[in-house]
Design a protein around this motif. Structure first.
Motif, PDB file in Angstrom:
ATOM      1  N   ARG A   1      -1.012 -25.153  -3.042  1.00 11.82           N
ATOM      2  CA  ARG A   1       0.445 -25.150  -3.105  1.00 11.82           C
ATOM      3  C   ARG A   1       0.977 -23.736  -3.392  1.00 11.82           C
ATOM      4  N   LEU A   2       0.336 -23.084  -4.329  1.00 13.16           N
ATOM      5  CA  LEU A   2       0.759 -21.723  -4.685  1.00 13.16           C
ATOM      6  C   LEU A   2       0.659 -20.788  -3.476  1.00 13.16           C
ATOM      7  N   ILE A   3      -0.483 -20.831  -2.806  1.00 16.11           N
ATOM      8  CA  ILE A   3      -0.708 -19.948  -1.661  1.00 16.11           C
ATOM      9  C   ILE A   3       0.310 -20.243  -0.557  1.00 16.11           C
ATOM     10  N   ASP A   4       0.570 -21.516  -0.327  1.00 14.69           N
ATOM     11  CA  ASP A   4       1.524 -21.878   0.722  1.00 14.69           C
ATOM     12  C   ASP A   4       2.935 -21.381   0.411  1.00 14.69           C
ATOM     13  N   LEU A   5       3.254 -21.254  -0.853  1.00 16.30           N
ATOM     14  CA  LEU A   5       4.591 -20.787  -1.229  1.00 16.30           C
ATOM     15  C   LEU A   5       4.774 -19.297  -0.990  1.00 16.30           C
ATOM     16  N   ALA A   6       3.683 -18.566  -0.907  1.00 15.31           N
ATOM     17  CA  ALA A   6       3.822 -17.099  -0.871  1.00 15.31           C
ATOM     18  C   ALA A   6       2.779 -16.425   0.011  1.00 15.31           C
ATOM     19  N   ASP A   7       2.545 -16.994   1.168  1.00 15.31           N
ATOM     20  CA  ASP A   7       1.573 -16.417   2.087  1.00 15.31           C
ATOM     21  C   ASP A   7       2.117 -15.105   2.667  1.00 15.31           C
ATOM     22  N   PRO A   8       1.417 -13.999   2.505  1.00 22.41           N
ATOM     23  CA  PRO A   8       1.975 -12.747   2.996  1.00 22.41           C
ATOM     24  C   PRO A   8       1.682 -12.515   4.482  1.00 22.41           C
ATOM     25  N   THR A   9       2.545 -11.756   5.126  1.00 28.81           N
ATOM     26  CA  THR A   9       2.238 -11.289   6.479  1.00 28.81           C
ATOM     27  C   THR A   9       2.281  -9.766   6.467  1.00 28.81           C
ATOM     28  N   VAL A  10       1.132  -9.166   6.662  1.00 32.61           N
ATOM     29  CA  VAL A  10       1.032  -7.709   6.634  1.00 32.61           C
ATOM     30  C   VAL A  10       0.885  -7.226   8.069  1.00 32.61           C
ATOM     31  N   PRO A  11       1.662  -6.208   8.472  1.00 32.71           N
ATOM     32  CA  PRO A  11       1.546  -5.697   9.842  1.00 32.71           C
ATOM     33  C   PRO A  11       0.142  -5.142  10.125  1.00 32.71           C
ATOM     34  N   CYS A  12      -0.230  -5.089  11.410  1.00 35.42           N
ATOM     35  CA  CYS A  12      -1.533  -4.555  11.810  1.00 35.42           C
ATOM     36  C   CYS A  12      -1.708  -3.117  11.318  1.00 35.42           C
ATOM     37  N   ASN A  13      -2.955  -2.751  11.101  1.00 35.15           N
ATOM     38  CA  ASN A  13      -3.352  -1.381  10.726  1.00 35.15           C
ATOM     39  C   ASN A  13      -2.956  -0.957   9.314  1.00 35.15           C
ATOM     40  N   LYS A  14      -2.453  -1.886   8.511  1.00 37.11           N
ATOM     41  CA  LYS A  14      -1.953  -1.460   7.200  1.00 37.11           C
ATOM     42  C   LYS A  14      -2.801  -1.904   6.012  1.00 37.11           C
ATOM     43  N   ILE A  15      -3.817  -2.726   6.270  1.00 36.78           N
ATOM     44  CA  ILE A  15      -4.554  -3.273   5.129  1.00 36.78           C
ATOM     45  C   ILE A  15      -5.665  -2.339   4.630  1.00 36.78           C
ATOM     46  N   VAL A  16      -5.687  -2.167   3.306  1.00 37.79           N
ATOM     47  CA  VAL A  16      -6.750  -1.408   2.660  1.00 37.79           C
ATOM     48  C   VAL A  16      -7.513  -2.339   1.702  1.00 37.79           C
ATOM     49  N   LEU A  17      -8.813  -2.485   1.950  1.00 35.57           N
ATOM     50  CA  LEU A  17      -9.676  -3.253   1.058  1.00 35.57           C
ATOM     51  C   LEU A  17     -10.451  -2.274   0.186  1.00 35.57           C
ATOM     52  N   TRP A  18     -11.116  -2.781  -0.829  1.00 34.27           N
ATOM     53  CA  TRP A  18     -11.865  -1.901  -1.731  1.00 34.27           C
ATOM     54  C   TRP A  18     -12.928  -2.709  -2.457  1.00 34.27           C
ATOM     55  N   SER A  19     -13.889  -2.017  -3.042  1.00 34.70           N
ATOM     56  CA  SER A  19     -14.857  -2.661  -3.920  1.00 34.70           C
ATOM     57  C   SER A  19     -15.255  -1.642  -4.961  1.00 34.70           C
ATOM     58  N   LYS A  20     -15.006  -1.959  -6.214  1.00 33.78           N
ATOM     59  CA  LYS A  20     -15.250  -1.065  -7.362  1.00 33.78           C
ATOM     60  C   LYS A  20     -14.399   0.207  -7.322  1.00 33.78           C
ATOM     61  N   THR A  21     -13.344   0.201  -6.549  1.00 35.29           N
ATOM     62  CA  THR A  21     -12.523   1.418  -6.402  1.00 35.29           C
ATOM     63  C   THR A  21     -11.033   1.091  -6.403  1.00 35.29           C
ATOM     64  N   LYS A  22     -10.614   0.132  -7.201  1.00 33.33           N
ATOM     65  CA  LYS A  22      -9.224  -0.336  -7.114  1.00 33.33           C
ATOM     66  C   LYS A  22      -8.199   0.788  -7.282  1.00 33.33           C
ATOM     67  N   GLU A  23      -8.355   1.595  -8.341  1.00 38.04           N
ATOM     68  CA  GLU A  23      -7.338   2.613  -8.612  1.00 38.04           C
ATOM     69  C   GLU A  23      -7.277   3.635  -7.478  1.00 38.04           C
ATOM     70  N   LEU A  24      -8.448   4.067  -7.029  1.00 39.43           N
ATOM     71  CA  LEU A  24      -8.517   5.049  -5.941  1.00 39.43           C
ATOM     72  C   LEU A  24      -7.892   4.490  -4.659  1.00 39.43           C
ATOM     73  N   ALA A  25      -8.209   3.251  -4.342  1.00 46.34           N
ATOM     74  CA  ALA A  25      -7.675   2.638  -3.127  1.00 46.34           C
ATOM     75  C   ALA A  25      -6.152   2.547  -3.193  1.00 46.34           C
ATOM     76  N   ARG A  26      -5.638   2.229  -4.382  1.00 46.65           N
ATOM     77  CA  ARG A  26      -4.189   2.114  -4.525  1.00 46.65           C
ATOM     78  C   ARG A  26      -3.527   3.483  -4.425  1.00 46.65           C
ATOM     79  N   GLU A  27      -4.197   4.479  -4.964  1.00 45.96           N
ATOM     80  CA  GLU A  27      -3.676   5.843  -4.897  1.00 45.96           C
ATOM     81  C   GLU A  27      -3.636   6.342  -3.443  1.00 45.96           C
ATOM     82  N   TYR A  28      -4.630   5.933  -2.677  1.00 49.11           N
ATOM     83  CA  TYR A  28      -4.699   6.301  -1.262  1.00 49.11           C
ATOM     84  C   TYR A  28      -3.619   5.555  -0.468  1.00 49.11           C
TER      85      TYR A  28
END
Ligand code: N1C
Length: 248
Positions: free
Chosen positions: A71-98
């Motif tokens: 229910r929660l997910i259905d209330l706020a499913d995001p739509t992000v445009p192509c080419n804009k997603i940044v994933l990370w692993s063990k590098t949250k702060e750096l990824a956000r800074e980038y």
């Protein structure tokens, strides 16, 4: 005494729920900026908060399921445009800074990711309250805890929705920059759509030598997961933080 202690609110090995959890969720929701990727069916923060709380309140904190969060997910499913997603692993702060100055989007930029970022939560069967003493730890107590399942469900949706080129920031100072047990490794990489391109950046910490590379065994494993799914792969290694962030 030990038995009493272990049967009470103190029995789990992870941090307890964040103080003022509900208030923080409400405030973050109310202050969430209305940007292009934030489209969600409901902008009703009251409703979103209630859906979040009822996902886990009064329930066994080791028996979280995807359905609890539906229910929660259905209330706020995001739509992000192509080419804009940044994933990370063990590098949250750096990824956000980038991501930030480039107008790119990490999961913490979406409404639900921003609500939950850095918070802890769990309930207690038969109680209307959050357990602020302890919550289950992934390793020591159970994998199906509400925090882990939440990030798994959200991360899966996020990765599945990605199109075009997706970037991932990995820690090149680790022996295994790609870890199959991480959420990126077990949830996001295996759920990218065919025809997506994954661009990996291996960035090492200042003062530390790079320990893993694009030709190392961990990245080779990532390549094989992706090639089975027809996801194209580009990899850059040996980058210092400053090089990666574009400061020389
Ligand atoms: O297990 P990880 O990293 O590989 O997970 C990171 C990966 C990112 O690409 C995100 O899209 O999965 C998503 N994600 C979050 O956005 C997130 N915010 C906070 C996954 N986990 C997230 N957290 C918390 O950090 C959560 O409690 C989870 O267990 C850790 C994972 O961190 P990691 O091992 O560095």
């Amino acid at each position: 005494i030990y038995k009493w202690y272990r049967s009470g609110l103190n029995r789990w090995h992870g941090l307890g729920s964040t103080a003022d959890f509900q208030k923080i969720i409400q405030e973050r929701c109310d202050n969430y900026p209305q940007q292009i990727w934030s489209y969600s069916r409901s902008r009703n923060c009251q409703e979103i908060k209630q859906a979040f709380m009822s996902a886990f309140i009064s329930k066994d904190p080791c028996k979280a399921t995807k359905e609890d969060y539906r229910r929660l997910i259905d209330l706020a499913d995001p739509t992000v445009p192509c080419n804009k997603i940044v994933l990370w692993s063990k590098t949250k702060e750096l990824a956000r800074e980038y991501a930030k100055p480039r107008g790119l989007v990490t999961l913490e930029d979406t409404l639900l990711g921003s609500l939950a970022d850095d918070l802890h939560w769990c309930g207690e069967p038969g109680s209307p309250d959050l357990n602020t003493w302890s919550c289950p730890d992934w390793k020591k107590d159970c994998r199906t805890n509400y925090l882990t399942v939440f990030w798994e469900v959200l991360s899966k949706r996020f990765a599945e929705s990605a199109c075009g080129t997706v970037q991932v920031v990995l820690d090149g100072s680790l022996e295994n920059a790609f870890n199959e047990m991480s959420i990126f490794g077990r949830v996001e990489a295996p759920n990218l759509k065919p025809m997506v391109t994954l661009q990996a950046w291996l960035v090492h910490d200042p003062g530390k030598p790079p320990r893993d590379s694009c030709s190392g065994s961990s990245i080779t494993k990532l390549k094989s997961i992706l090639s089975e799914r027809n996801v194209r792969f580009i990899c850059r290694d040996n980058l210092s933080r400053d090089e990666f962030l574009g400061r020389f």
